[in-house]
Design a protein around this motif. Structure first.
Motif, PDB file in Angstrom:
ATOM      1  N   GLY A  15     -57.425  -3.980  19.253  1.00 42.13           N
ATOM      2  CA  GLY A  15     -56.446  -3.786  18.407  1.00 42.13           C
ATOM      3  C   GLY A  15     -55.190  -3.150  19.223  1.00 42.13           C
ATOM      4  O   GLY A  15     -53.962  -3.560  18.795  1.00 42.13           O
ATOM      5  N   GLU A  16     -55.432  -2.507  20.408  1.00 37.61           N
ATOM      6  CA  GLU A  16     -54.184  -2.347  21.379  1.00 37.61           C
ATOM      7  C   GLU A  16     -53.490  -3.600  21.816  1.00 37.61           C
ATOM      8  O   GLU A  16     -52.333  -3.484  21.829  1.00 37.61           O
ATOM      9  CB  GLU A  16     -54.734  -1.521  22.569  1.00 37.61           C
ATOM     10  N   LEU A  17     -54.322  -4.706  21.919  1.00 38.45           N
ATOM     11  CA  LEU A  17     -53.660  -5.964  22.416  1.00 38.45           C
ATOM     12  C   LEU A  17     -52.981  -6.295  21.272  1.00 38.45           C
ATOM     13  O   LEU A  17     -51.650  -6.943  21.416  1.00 38.45           O
ATOM     14  CB  LEU A  17     -54.737  -7.055  22.727  1.00 38.45           C
ATOM     15  N   MET A  18     -53.467  -6.425  20.075  1.00 36.40           N
ATOM     16  CA  MET A  18     -52.782  -7.200  18.753  1.00 36.40           C
ATOM     17  C   MET A  18     -51.480  -6.292  18.651  1.00 36.40           C
ATOM     18  O   MET A  18     -50.466  -6.854  18.442  1.00 36.40           O
ATOM     19  CB  MET A  18     -53.571  -6.884  17.638  1.00 36.40           C
ATOM     20  N   ILE A  19     -51.546  -5.044  18.658  1.00 34.18           N
ATOM     21  CA  ILE A  19     -50.166  -4.010  18.458  1.00 34.18           C
ATOM     22  C   ILE A  19     -49.344  -4.634  19.660  1.00 34.18           C
ATOM     23  O   ILE A  19     -48.019  -4.640  19.474  1.00 34.18           O
ATOM     24  CB  ILE A  19     -50.649  -2.549  18.640  1.00 34.18           C
ATOM     25  N   ALA A  20     -49.557  -4.514  20.982  1.00 35.65           N
ATOM     26  CA  ALA A  20     -48.660  -5.208  22.029  1.00 35.65           C
ATOM     27  C   ALA A  20     -48.175  -6.354  21.767  1.00 35.65           C
ATOM     28  O   ALA A  20     -46.718  -6.707  22.058  1.00 35.65           O
ATOM     29  CB  ALA A  20     -49.436  -4.878  23.440  1.00 35.65           C
ATOM     30  N   GLY A  26     -41.053 -12.866  23.116  1.00 32.75           N
ATOM     31  CA  GLY A  26     -41.533 -14.341  23.512  1.00 32.75           C
ATOM     32  C   GLY A  26     -42.902 -14.604  22.891  1.00 32.75           C
ATOM     33  O   GLY A  26     -43.408 -13.701  21.871  1.00 32.75           O
ATOM     34  N   GLU A  27     -43.626 -15.499  23.165  1.00 32.43           N
ATOM     35  CA  GLU A  27     -44.870 -15.873  22.537  1.00 32.43           C
ATOM     36  C   GLU A  27     -46.001 -15.343  23.138  1.00 32.43           C
ATOM     37  O   GLU A  27     -47.002 -15.353  22.437  1.00 32.43           O
ATOM     38  CB  GLU A  27     -45.000 -17.554  22.928  1.00 32.43           C
ATOM     39  N   ARG A  28     -45.945 -14.928  24.486  1.00 36.34           N
ATOM     40  CA  ARG A  28     -47.169 -14.604  25.142  1.00 36.34           C
ATOM     41  C   ARG A  28     -47.070 -13.105  25.849  1.00 36.34           C
ATOM     42  O   ARG A  28     -45.804 -12.787  26.352  1.00 36.34           O
ATOM     43  CB  ARG A  28     -47.697 -15.550  26.066  1.00 36.34           C
ATOM     44  N   LEU A  29     -48.134 -12.229  26.058  1.00 33.59           N
ATOM     45  CA  LEU A  29     -48.044 -11.115  26.931  1.00 33.59           C
ATOM     46  C   LEU A  29     -48.261 -11.744  28.367  1.00 33.59           C
ATOM     47  O   LEU A  29     -49.207 -12.519  28.768  1.00 33.59           O
ATOM     48  CB  LEU A  29     -49.205 -10.034  26.520  1.00 33.59           C
ATOM     49  N   SER A  30     -47.726 -11.082  29.159  1.00 37.38           N
ATOM     50  CA  SER A  30     -47.727 -11.358  30.829  1.00 37.38           C
ATOM     51  C   SER A  30     -49.009 -10.711  31.075  1.00 37.38           C
ATOM     52  O   SER A  30     -49.643  -9.677  30.505  1.00 37.38           O
ATOM     53  CB  SER A  30     -46.704 -11.016  31.491  1.00 37.38           C
ATOM     54  N   SER A  31     -49.608 -11.378  32.141  1.00 37.46           N
ATOM     55  CA  SER A  31     -50.947 -10.571  32.822  1.00 37.46           C
ATOM     56  C   SER A  31     -50.792  -9.135  33.029  1.00 37.46           C
ATOM     57  O   SER A  31     -51.546  -8.327  32.925  1.00 37.46           O
ATOM     58  CB  SER A  31     -51.375 -11.403  33.965  1.00 37.46           C
ATOM     59  N   ASP A  32     -49.400  -8.847  33.541  1.00 34.71           N
ATOM     60  CA  ASP A  32     -49.152  -7.495  33.777  1.00 34.71           C
ATOM     61  C   ASP A  32     -49.079  -6.662  32.768  1.00 34.71           C
ATOM     62  O   ASP A  32     -49.673  -5.713  32.588  1.00 34.71           O
ATOM     63  CB  ASP A  32     -47.938  -7.364  34.615  1.00 34.71           C
ATOM     64  N   ARG A  33     -48.503  -7.243  31.418  1.00 42.19           N
ATOM     65  CA  ARG A  33     -48.641  -6.351  30.388  1.00 42.19           C
ATOM     66  C   ARG A  33     -49.917  -6.237  29.643  1.00 42.19           C
ATOM     67  O   ARG A  33     -50.210  -5.105  29.438  1.00 42.19           O
ATOM     68  CB  ARG A  33     -47.606  -6.970  29.351  1.00 42.19           C
ATOM     69  N   ILE A  34     -50.844  -7.156  29.930  1.00 41.71           N
ATOM     70  CA  ILE A  34     -52.027  -6.893  29.413  1.00 41.71           C
ATOM     71  C   ILE A  34     -52.853  -5.878  30.114  1.00 41.71           C
ATOM     72  O   ILE A  34     -53.310  -5.043  29.524  1.00 41.71           O
ATOM     73  CB  ILE A  34     -52.858  -8.413  29.198  1.00 41.71           C
TER      74      ILE A  34
END
Length: 65
Positions: A15-20, A26-34
């Motif tokens: 859920g936290e990842l979906m919110i982020a 952009g299209e994707r979350l960076s590894s750092d953001r994840i």
């Protein structure tokens, strides 16, 4: 009522990842953001403190692949 705490924690993290992801540019979350969303750094710090207090400070961690 039996609850699977691991499954509930995984659902919360998803859920936290979906919110982020929904608020990301952009299209994707960076590894750092994840890592930031999943609080990877704080989990690693807690693990390091735990291992030091349990007397296994000399044990080397496995490298991530």
């Amino acid at each position: 009522m039996v609850q699977d705490h691991v499954a509930l924690a995984e659902i919360e993290l998803c859920g936290e990842l979906m919110i982020a992801a929904s608020s990301a540019e952009g299209e994707r979350l960076s590894s750092d953001r994840i890592d930031e969303v999943l609080e990877v750094a704080s989990a690693r710090a807690e693990a390091a403190v735990s291992s030091r207090s349990s007397g296994s400070a000399g044990t080397a961690a496995r490298p991530r692949r």
